[in-house]
Scaffold this motif. Structure first.
Motif, PDB file in Angstrom:
ATOM      1  N   GLU A  29       0.730  -1.133   0.028  1.00 15.05           N
ATOM      2  CA  GLU A  29      -0.006   0.051   0.011  1.00 15.05           C
ATOM      3  C   GLU A  29       0.818   1.184   0.137  1.00 15.05           C
ATOM      4  O   GLU A  29       0.921   2.327  -0.955  1.00 15.05           O
ATOM      5  N   ASP A  30       1.798   1.356   1.072  1.00 17.30           N
ATOM      6  CA  ASP A  30       2.669   2.574   1.082  1.00 17.30           C
ATOM      7  C   ASP A  30       3.952   2.057   0.536  1.00 17.30           C
ATOM      8  O   ASP A  30       4.686   3.222   0.236  1.00 17.30           O
ATOM      9  N   GLY A  31       4.388   1.126   0.240  1.00 19.11           N
ATOM     10  CA  GLY A  31       5.772   0.696  -0.066  1.00 19.11           C
ATOM     11  C   GLY A  31       5.975   0.715  -1.583  1.00 19.11           C
ATOM     12  O   GLY A  31       7.134   0.794  -2.127  1.00 19.11           O
ATOM     13  N   ALA A  32       4.822   0.726  -2.469  1.00 16.92           N
ATOM     14  CA  ALA A  32       4.934   0.555  -4.034  1.00 16.92           C
ATOM     15  C   ALA A  32       4.749   2.096  -4.422  1.00 16.92           C
ATOM     16  O   ALA A  32       3.900   2.929  -3.957  1.00 16.92           O
ATOM     17  N   PRO A  33       5.841   2.109  -5.417  1.00 13.70           N
ATOM     18  CA  PRO A  33       5.715   3.735  -6.000  1.00 13.70           C
ATOM     19  C   PRO A  33       4.470   3.686  -6.752  1.00 13.70           C
ATOM     20  O   PRO A  33       4.209   2.552  -7.591  1.00 13.70           O
ATOM     21  N   VAL A  34       4.093   4.825  -6.968  1.00 14.43           N
ATOM     22  CA  VAL A  34       3.063   4.994  -8.033  1.00 14.43           C
ATOM     23  C   VAL A  34       3.435   4.825  -9.525  1.00 14.43           C
ATOM     24  O   VAL A  34       4.336   5.324  -9.960  1.00 14.43           O
ATOM     25  N   GLY A  35       2.592   3.722 -10.087  1.00 13.12           N
ATOM     26  CA  GLY A  35       3.082   3.427 -11.565  1.00 13.12           C
ATOM     27  C   GLY A  35       3.726   2.095 -11.269  1.00 13.12           C
ATOM     28  O   GLY A  35       4.254   1.362 -12.447  1.00 13.12           O
ATOM     29  N   GLY A  36       4.458   1.814 -10.139  1.00 12.97           N
ATOM     30  CA  GLY A  36       5.347   0.648  -9.919  1.00 12.97           C
ATOM     31  C   GLY A  36       4.752  -0.600  -9.080  1.00 12.97           C
ATOM     32  O   GLY A  36       5.499  -1.360  -8.741  1.00 12.97           O
ATOM     33  N   GLU A  37       3.540  -0.590  -9.074  1.00 12.81           N
ATOM     34  CA  GLU A  37       2.858  -1.513  -8.017  1.00 12.81           C
ATOM     35  C   GLU A  37       3.197  -3.013  -8.672  1.00 12.81           C
ATOM     36  O   GLU A  37       3.339  -3.965  -7.999  1.00 12.81           O
ATOM     37  N   ALA A  38       3.070  -3.267  -9.876  1.00 14.58           N
ATOM     38  CA  ALA A  38       3.370  -4.642 -10.483  1.00 14.58           C
ATOM     39  C   ALA A  38       4.667  -5.101 -10.184  1.00 14.58           C
ATOM     40  O   ALA A  38       4.987  -6.194  -9.682  1.00 14.58           O
TER      41      ALA A  38
END
Length: 298
Positions: free
Chosen positions: A27-36
């Motif tokens: 939730e907070d660890g993934a950068p926006v656009g880098g979720e996959a």
């Protein structure tokens, strides 16, 4: 995340038991656009963790565009290594049902879920959320809860002192703990951000355990783990008393007994057994006579 898993392994070796879970955060660890890409990293870390490691994942909320992808990738790729899935921003039992359906479809039909209660409406529905059979634990999301009040709760309501005194925050904590206990689930206290003030943090952990009915607590820094274990573990005196009462009760065939001039019966036996369970789970030393009640530690 790698450092957390390393610390977990080191402390498991020290205590003879895995004394805390590591939750890998999307939730907070993934950068926006880098979720996959982040979800793929979580799979890699979970699968490479030690065989006896306790690894969980916090996915995106059920209404986030990345939620379905998180579940499909992480549960589908490493569901057998996870001890639970953490669901943030849970607002209702329907949110839990939606998440469970996705988890089942990804191939993990018995994987427990833990939920974060982070809004006034979610606190209102805490008992319904806790009643879901796949819910294992309820956690309190303090900062989002305070923010959801639009400034009605001052910022010190998020602090180490104010979160234990502001009436709305105190009410939320008690409702969540009560809902969890009503349905046999684990109430998990939220984070305390003042990790550099060890005395204040230790006092907060003790209040969460002794006054608010919480049986677990989140940490956000390695320095918080040992104070949490100390606050939530039974004291040496409590362990000693519980062991001797249960040994005397066993000798009496679990009939009522007199111990130090006080009546003890099956209701108190259940309590003292829970003391020993907690001692075992937090790596405390048990008396030789009581140690045989628990599986040998590796």
């Amino acid at each position: 995340m790698r450092k957390s898993l390393q610390l977990q392994a080191e402390m498991a070796q020290e205590f003879g038991a895995c004394v805390f879970d590591v939750t890998l955060d999307c939730e907070d660890g993934a950068p926006v656009g880098g979720e996959a890409e982040h979800a793929a990293l979580v799979v890699e870390l979970a699968k490479s963790a030690a065989p006896d490691a306790r690894v969980a994942v916090r996915v995106h909320p059920v209404d986030h565009p990345a939620f379905e992808q998180d579940i499909a990738t992480i549960v589908g790729g490493a569901g057998g290594r996870l001890v639970h899935v953490m669901l943030p921003k849970t607002e209702s039992a329907e949110d839990v049902a939606r998440a469970v359906k996705a988890i089942d479809a990804a191939g993990a039909p018995r994987l427990p879920v833990q939920v974060l209660i982070e809004s006034p409406a979610a606190v209102h529905r805490a008992f319904d959320i806790a009643a879901h059979p796949r819910v294992q634990s309820l956690s309190f999301g303090l900062m989002d809860f305070v923010s959801a009040h639009g400034g009605a709760i001052p910022s010190d309501g998020m602090g180490v002192q104010g979160q234990f005194t502001h009436p709305l925050v105190v009410r939320a904590k008690l409702e969540i703990a009560s809902a969890a206990h009503a349905h046999g689930k684990v109430p998990s206290h939220g984070v305390v951000t003042e990790f550099k003030d060890k005395a204040a943090f230790g006092a907060a952990a003790t209040r969460a355990a002794r006054e608010f009915g919480y049986t677990r607590m989140w940490s956000i820094h390695p320095d918080q783990i040992r104070p949490i274990l100390e606050a939530f573990a039974p004291t040496a005196n409590e362990i000693h008393k519980a062991s001797h009462i249960l040994l005397a009760a066993a000798d009496a065939g679990w009939a009522p007994i007199s111990f130090d001039g006080k009546l003890e019966d099956r209701a108190s036996y259940r309590y003292y057994w829970q003391v020993l369970e907690k001692a075992h789970q937090t790596g405390r030393q048990l008396p030789d006579e009581a140690r045989g009640w628990f599986s040998p530690r590796p």
